[in-house]
Design an enzyme around this catalytic site. Structure first.
Site, mmCIF file in Angstrom:
data_model
loop_
_atom_site.group_PDB
_atom_site.id
_atom_site.type_symbol
_atom_site.label_atom_id
_atom_site.label_comp_id
_atom_site.label_asym_id
_atom_site.label_seq_id
_atom_site.Cartn_x
_atom_site.Cartn_y
_atom_site.Cartn_z
ATOM 1 N N GLY A 145 35.249 59.619 -42.076
ATOM 2 C CA GLY A 145 33.938 60.164 -42.447
ATOM 3 C C GLY A 145 33.858 61.609 -41.999
ATOM 4 O O GLY A 145 34.849 62.338 -42.018
ATOM 5 N N ARG A 161 37.061 52.539 -44.499
ATOM 6 C CA ARG A 161 36.511 51.425 -45.272
ATOM 7 C C ARG A 161 36.683 51.676 -46.772
ATOM 8 O O ARG A 161 37.045 50.785 -47.519
ATOM 9 C CB ARG A 161 35.025 51.282 -44.917
ATOM 10 C CG ARG A 161 34.426 49.959 -45.245
ATOM 11 C CD ARG A 161 33.127 49.798 -44.545
ATOM 12 N NE ARG A 161 32.273 50.980 -44.647
ATOM 13 C CZ ARG A 161 31.056 51.063 -44.143
ATOM 14 N NH1 ARG A 161 30.558 50.036 -43.499
ATOM 15 N NH2 ARG A 161 30.336 52.153 -44.272
ATOM 16 N N ARG A 181 33.597 54.818 -30.186
ATOM 17 C CA ARG A 181 32.825 54.063 -29.199
ATOM 18 C C ARG A 181 33.818 53.220 -28.405
ATOM 19 O O ARG A 181 34.793 52.701 -28.980
ATOM 20 C CB ARG A 181 31.802 53.139 -29.866
ATOM 21 C CG ARG A 181 30.577 53.819 -30.425
ATOM 22 C CD ARG A 181 29.628 54.322 -29.327
ATOM 23 N NE ARG A 181 28.413 54.910 -29.869
ATOM 24 C CZ ARG A 181 28.199 56.221 -30.030
ATOM 25 N NH1 ARG A 181 29.121 57.094 -29.696
ATOM 26 N NH2 ARG A 181 27.055 56.660 -30.522
ATOM 27 N N GLU A 238 30.409 51.398 -20.722
ATOM 28 C CA GLU A 238 29.819 52.619 -20.138
ATOM 29 C C GLU A 238 28.538 52.288 -19.390
ATOM 30 O O GLU A 238 27.775 51.451 -19.858
ATOM 31 C CB GLU A 238 29.514 53.621 -21.256
ATOM 32 C CG GLU A 238 30.777 54.214 -21.835
ATOM 33 C CD GLU A 238 30.514 55.202 -22.956
ATOM 34 O OE1 GLU A 238 29.386 55.727 -23.072
ATOM 35 O OE2 GLU A 238 31.444 55.448 -23.735
ATOM 36 N N HIS A 289 32.153 60.767 -22.069
ATOM 37 C CA HIS A 289 31.384 60.741 -23.318
ATOM 38 C C HIS A 289 30.667 62.086 -23.572
ATOM 39 O O HIS A 289 29.443 62.134 -23.648
ATOM 40 C CB HIS A 289 30.366 59.581 -23.303
ATOM 41 C CG HIS A 289 29.961 59.163 -24.688
ATOM 42 N ND1 HIS A 289 29.635 57.877 -25.022
ATOM 43 C CD2 HIS A 289 29.835 59.872 -25.844
ATOM 44 C CE1 HIS A 289 29.315 57.813 -26.304
ATOM 45 N NE2 HIS A 289 29.429 59.017 -26.825
HETATM 46 P P1 NAP Z 1 30.609 58.699 -40.592
HETATM 47 O O1 NAP Z 1 30.583 60.006 -41.328
HETATM 48 O O2 NAP Z 1 29.732 57.603 -41.038
HETATM 49 O O3 NAP Z 1 32.140 58.198 -40.565
HETATM 50 C C1 NAP Z 1 32.535 56.936 -40.165
HETATM 51 C C2 NAP Z 1 33.682 56.484 -41.051
HETATM 52 O O4 NAP Z 1 34.157 55.230 -40.574
HETATM 53 C C3 NAP Z 1 33.243 56.295 -42.517
HETATM 54 O O5 NAP Z 1 34.161 56.958 -43.355
HETATM 55 C C4 NAP Z 1 33.307 54.777 -42.696
HETATM 56 O O6 NAP Z 1 33.668 54.403 -43.997
HETATM 57 C C5 NAP Z 1 34.388 54.404 -41.712
HETATM 58 N N1 NAP Z 1 34.304 52.982 -41.357
HETATM 59 C C6 NAP Z 1 33.206 52.227 -41.098
HETATM 60 N N2 NAP Z 1 33.554 50.955 -40.834
HETATM 61 C C7 NAP Z 1 34.900 50.912 -40.910
HETATM 62 C C8 NAP Z 1 35.854 49.885 -40.755
HETATM 63 N N3 NAP Z 1 35.476 48.622 -40.475
HETATM 64 N N4 NAP Z 1 37.166 50.178 -40.919
HETATM 65 C C9 NAP Z 1 37.557 51.431 -41.246
HETATM 66 N N5 NAP Z 1 36.690 52.449 -41.409
HETATM 67 C C10 NAP Z 1 35.386 52.197 -41.247
HETATM 68 O O7 NAP Z 1 30.287 58.933 -39.052
HETATM 69 P P2 NAP Z 1 30.689 60.191 -38.145
HETATM 70 O O8 NAP Z 1 29.581 61.161 -38.124
HETATM 71 O O9 NAP Z 1 32.057 60.641 -38.518
HETATM 72 O O10 NAP Z 1 30.702 59.464 -36.702
HETATM 73 C C11 NAP Z 1 31.601 58.411 -36.449
HETATM 74 C C12 NAP Z 1 31.324 57.756 -35.121
HETATM 75 O O11 NAP Z 1 31.736 58.617 -34.071
HETATM 76 C C13 NAP Z 1 29.846 57.482 -34.804
HETATM 77 O O12 NAP Z 1 29.392 56.282 -35.376
HETATM 78 C C14 NAP Z 1 29.804 57.457 -33.304
HETATM 79 O O13 NAP Z 1 29.918 56.141 -32.833
HETATM 80 C C15 NAP Z 1 31.016 58.282 -32.894
HETATM 81 N N6 NAP Z 1 30.631 59.535 -32.223
HETATM 82 C C16 NAP Z 1 31.006 59.733 -30.935
HETATM 83 C C17 NAP Z 1 30.687 60.917 -30.311
HETATM 84 C C18 NAP Z 1 31.101 61.178 -28.890
HETATM 85 O O14 NAP Z 1 30.364 61.818 -28.164
HETATM 86 N N7 NAP Z 1 32.280 60.753 -28.489
HETATM 87 C C19 NAP Z 1 29.932 61.894 -30.966
HETATM 88 C C20 NAP Z 1 29.570 61.660 -32.277
HETATM 89 C C21 NAP Z 1 29.917 60.467 -32.894
HETATM 90 P P3 NAP Z 1 32.724 54.650 -45.283
HETATM 91 O O15 NAP Z 1 32.853 56.116 -45.573
HETATM 92 O O16 NAP Z 1 33.273 53.796 -46.328
HETATM 93 O O17 NAP Z 1 31.317 54.278 -44.859
#
Ligand code: NAP
Length: 329
Positions: free
Chosen positions: A155, A177, A237, A266, A284
């Protein structure tokens, strides 16, 4: 006007913006509120601005009957029972996009730090001094440039990591996905099954949301598929990785190392991770830059102000709830 409860220290200009629109704002100072604390703090609130550490579940939602919106300071909403909120007609919002580049930067920092053993080298230098340049020093690392990266979850953040990998001349594999044809073309990325990604990659970077499907996506069966000289980076996560299995893989040399920004329980960190030299740990801080946190705060306030005006918030997670609260026209 409405009461807005903010469960964390916040930027004063954003609190002021809420007050300018006539809302009363309570701000919690101190350690994250547990469930009882959250209910007591937000008892008559119509809007709640929360952190990942605040669990907003059915019990919390039912104890806060005036609530109209829960604005999460983060893109992942695994701390909120979104289905329960939707059933109750409570809007849930997050902060997508504004934190993408900062989080991808941190993923890259962890990848480089683990590959080049930067933290270990820094610590040894401070403790033991610089022994002088040697040809085969203690802190030999592995190449990054030109190698293969596997990104799980393609994503916003996953693709931002891929852009960095492109600059490092890497072969980019991804698993997600759904396929992303445009990104495949722009970045030269190739979609592969997860098992193939794990087998082929020198660096595996996790960028999926935490859901029932991604819980322990990487565990005792998956880690041995990785190359012995591969590095795992998790900025998604904590529970996406079975931490017990990761400790085993790091200790047994099933993989070379890891860079972790997130942990399974956490703020607890597995005690054995703290003793291992082949893992780089950050608390984090993926989105923790001043500019990014300001943008996250501003977006959360935009969402709250919109909801309290009866308008659809810009980054609504549960659009199914909108018809329940939408003002009649
Ligand atoms: P995003 O744009 O929604 O990207 C998530 C991607 O994961 C999407 O492409 C989604 O597919 C894919 N996905 C969902 N379920 C899946 C599965 N079962 N198997 C394979 N791929 C799957 O979200 P983002 O903005 O990149 O953020 C991603 C995550 O990073 C957040 O949800 C958060 O938990 C984490 N995060 C962590 C920090 C930190 O401080 N470390 C900061 C920001 C975010 P689709 O495109 O088909 O929906």
């Amino acid at each position: 006007m409405a009461k807005v409860a903010v469960t964390t220290e916040f930027f004063p200009e954003e609190i002021e913006r809420l007050r300018t629109f006539g809302h009363s704002v309570s701000v919690h100072h101190g350690p994250p509120l547990d469930k009882e604390g959250l209910i007591a703090f937000a008892c008559d609130a119509e809007a709640l601005i929360v952190l990942l550490a605040n669990r907003v579940d059915e019990e919390v939602l039912s104890a806060l009957p005036r609530l109209r919106i829960v604005a999460n300071l983060g893109v992942g909403v695994d701390n909120i029972d979104v289905s329960a909120a939707t059933r109750r007609g409570v809007l849930v919002t997050n902060t997508p996009g504004v934190l993408t580049e900062a989080t991808a930067d941190l993923a890259w920092a962890l990848l480089l730090a683990a590959a080049r053993r930067i933290v270990e080298a820094d610590q040894d230098l401070r403790r033991e001094g610089f022994p002088g340049w040697t040809f085969l020093p203690k802190h030999m690392g592995v190449d990054v440039y030109g190698r293969t990266i596997g990104i799980v979850g393609f994503g916003r953040i996953g693709q931002a990591v891929a852009r960095r990998a492109k600059g490092f001349g890497m072969t980019i594999l991804y698993h997600s996905r759904t396929r992303k044809p445009q990104a495949e073309e722009e970045l030269g990325a190739r979609f592969v099954p997860l098992s193939e990604l794990l087998r082929e990659s020198d660096f595996v970077v996790l960028c999926v949301p935490l859901t029932q499907e991604t819980h322990h996506l990487i565990g005792k069966n998956e880690l041995p598929l990785m190359k012995k000289e591969a590095i795992l980076v998790n900025v998604a996560r904590g529970p996406v990785v079975d931490e017990e299995a990761l400790v085993w893989a790091l200790k047994e040399g099933k993989i070379l190392g890891a860079g972790l920004d997130v942990f399974e329980r956490e703020p607890e960190v597995h005690p054995e991770l703290l003793t291992l030299k082949n893992v780089v740990l950050t608390p984090h801080i993926g989105s923790a830059t001043w500019a990014t946190r300001r943008r996250m705060a501003a977006l959360a306030v935009d969402n709250v102000l919109a909801a309290l005006r009866g308008e659809r918030p810009p980054t609504l997670v549960n659009p199914e709830a909108w018809p329940k609260v939408m003002p009649a026209t």
